[in-house]
Motif scaffolding. Sequence first.
Motif, mmCIF file in Angstrom:
data_model
loop_
_atom_site.group_PDB
_atom_site.id
_atom_site.type_symbol
_atom_site.label_atom_id
_atom_site.label_comp_id
_atom_site.label_asym_id
_atom_site.label_seq_id
_atom_site.Cartn_x
_atom_site.Cartn_y
_atom_site.Cartn_z
ATOM 1 N N VAL A 1 0.836 -1.196 0.000
ATOM 2 C CA VAL A 1 0.000 0.000 0.000
ATOM 3 C C VAL A 1 0.871 1.246 0.000
ATOM 4 N N VAL A 2 1.893 1.231 0.837
ATOM 5 C CA VAL A 2 2.811 2.372 0.927
ATOM 6 C C VAL A 2 3.495 2.616 -0.415
ATOM 7 N N THR A 3 3.955 1.532 -1.036
ATOM 8 C CA THR A 3 4.640 1.651 -2.328
ATOM 9 C C THR A 3 3.710 2.214 -3.402
ATOM 10 N N THR A 4 2.472 1.760 -3.412
ATOM 11 C CA THR A 4 1.493 2.248 -4.396
ATOM 12 C C THR A 4 1.248 3.741 -4.241
ATOM 13 N N ILE A 5 1.052 4.165 -3.002
ATOM 14 C CA ILE A 5 0.798 5.588 -2.739
ATOM 15 C C ILE A 5 2.034 6.415 -3.074
ATOM 16 N N LYS A 6 3.211 5.897 -2.755
ATOM 17 C CA LYS A 6 4.456 6.603 -3.065
ATOM 18 C C LYS A 6 4.608 6.768 -4.577
ATOM 19 N N ASN A 7 4.349 5.698 -5.330
ATOM 20 C CA ASN A 7 4.487 5.770 -6.783
ATOM 21 C C ASN A 7 3.494 6.772 -7.389
ATOM 22 N N ASP A 8 2.271 6.759 -6.867
ATOM 23 C CA ASP A 8 1.259 7.701 -7.361
ATOM 24 C C ASP A 8 1.664 9.149 -7.061
ATOM 25 N N THR A 9 2.263 9.344 -5.893
ATOM 26 C CA THR A 9 2.696 10.689 -5.500
ATOM 27 C C THR A 9 3.844 11.161 -6.380
ATOM 28 N N GLN B 1 12.466 16.391 -14.247
ATOM 29 C CA GLN B 1 13.897 16.526 -14.531
ATOM 30 C C GLN B 1 14.542 17.705 -13.799
ATOM 31 N N THR B 2 13.787 18.430 -13.026
ATOM 32 C CA THR B 2 14.364 19.581 -12.315
ATOM 33 C C THR B 2 15.089 19.122 -11.060
ATOM 34 N N ASP B 3 16.114 19.860 -10.680
ATOM 35 C CA ASP B 3 16.858 19.534 -9.464
ATOM 36 C C ASP B 3 15.956 19.640 -8.236
ATOM 37 N N GLU B 4 15.049 20.597 -8.252
ATOM 38 C CA GLU B 4 14.155 20.797 -7.099
ATOM 39 C C GLU B 4 13.302 19.558 -6.849
ATOM 40 N N TRP B 5 12.776 18.988 -7.929
ATOM 41 C CA TRP B 5 11.946 17.795 -7.783
ATOM 42 C C TRP B 5 12.789 16.587 -7.363
ATOM 43 N N VAL C 1 12.136 14.332 -4.016
ATOM 44 C CA VAL C 1 11.884 12.887 -4.092
ATOM 45 C C VAL C 1 12.908 12.127 -3.260
ATOM 46 N N GLN C 2 14.150 12.532 -3.342
ATOM 47 C CA GLN C 2 15.208 11.859 -2.571
ATOM 48 C C GLN C 2 14.932 11.950 -1.079
ATOM 49 N N ALA C 3 14.462 13.105 -0.626
ATOM 50 C CA ALA C 3 14.183 13.296 0.798
ATOM 51 C C ALA C 3 12.952 12.513 1.235
ATOM 52 N N VAL C 4 11.891 12.600 0.432
ATOM 53 C CA VAL C 4 10.611 11.996 0.822
ATOM 54 C C VAL C 4 10.596 10.492 0.579
ATOM 55 N N ASP C 5 11.528 9.990 -0.196
ATOM 56 C CA ASP C 5 11.604 8.555 -0.462
ATOM 57 C C ASP C 5 11.960 7.777 0.798
ATOM 58 N N GLU C 6 12.552 8.458 1.771
ATOM 59 C CA GLU C 6 12.915 7.824 3.034
ATOM 60 C C GLU C 6 11.698 7.750 3.951
ATOM 61 N N ILE C 7 11.419 6.580 4.466
ATOM 62 C CA ILE C 7 10.244 6.391 5.314
ATOM 63 C C ILE C 7 10.346 7.186 6.618
ATOM 64 N N SER C 8 11.549 7.590 6.956
ATOM 65 C CA SER C 8 11.760 8.365 8.183
ATOM 66 C C SER C 8 11.551 9.868 7.966
ATOM 67 N N CYS C 9 11.252 10.267 6.742
ATOM 68 C CA CYS C 9 11.084 11.695 6.432
ATOM 69 C C CYS C 9 9.954 12.300 7.262
ATOM 70 N N SER C 10 10.198 13.459 7.824
ATOM 71 C CA SER C 10 9.198 14.155 8.632
ATOM 72 C C SER C 10 8.490 15.218 7.804
ATOM 73 N N HIS C 11 7.367 15.705 8.318
ATOM 74 C CA HIS C 11 6.641 16.777 7.640
ATOM 75 C C HIS C 11 7.514 18.033 7.557
ATOM 76 N N GLN C 12 8.284 18.281 8.618
ATOM 77 C CA GLN C 12 9.148 19.465 8.637
ATOM 78 C C GLN C 12 10.226 19.385 7.550
ATOM 79 N N LYS C 13 10.811 18.211 7.383
ATOM 80 C CA LYS C 13 11.838 18.036 6.362
ATOM 81 C C LYS C 13 11.237 18.195 4.965
#
Length: 213
Positions: free
Chosen positions: A29-37, A48-52, A56-68
């Motif tokens: 379920v987590v993987t599906t929602i992550k892929n959709d996001t 292709q932008t550096d910002e994106w 993605v690199q930050a949010v791909d980690e399951i430990s990512c917080s809302h603040q990060k």
Amino acid sequence: MIKPNEYVNLKNKIHELISVYKSVNDKNVVTTIKNDTFALGVQYGIEQTDEWKHLVQAVDEISCSHQKADKFLLGIETLVVPFAMPSTKQIGKLFKKYKKVPDFEQSEFDLYETSYLGVNDTGNAKKFLILPNSEGQLFGVIGDLDVQVVNGLCAVCHTIGNVSLFSTKVKQRGANGNYVKRGNYICRHSENCNHQLVDLENLYNFTDSVVKY
């Protein structure tokens, strides 16, 4: 570059994903929602932008917080085409029949998350709106804003929340000088509405309902 409503959608989806990390144990379920996001990057043409890529690199980690996530979403904000605030002269033309118009320019709008403008005149139970149609044309609309606040569906953002009845008089098609009163329940506070508005078709339909005749 992306529109404010697309940024709002992306921002909301990112925070929903982080909440899923903390509340859902099913990895599929987590993987599906992550892929959709993450697919939103392709959908909005910013993959292709550096910002994106940094987000993605930050949010791909399951430990990512809302603040990060918020820190990296600020980078995405630089890709947004903000709502173009009309000049004082333009606002005057939009409300040329009215003498006392709120100072839209002095109101605190986050233009990176704004698809339309709305200011409440609580003293006179009125709401002033600057609304776009699907062709980008702006309209100035004034309506009565009921003092009662209820929990319901907003006609603009289609989200359940604190709404009030917004009533306008619209000239009937083909009628000579005849007006009909139309009422829509909309978010009492337009700032909150904009932070929930992801589908511009709902906004355009609302604009058509209060300005067409």
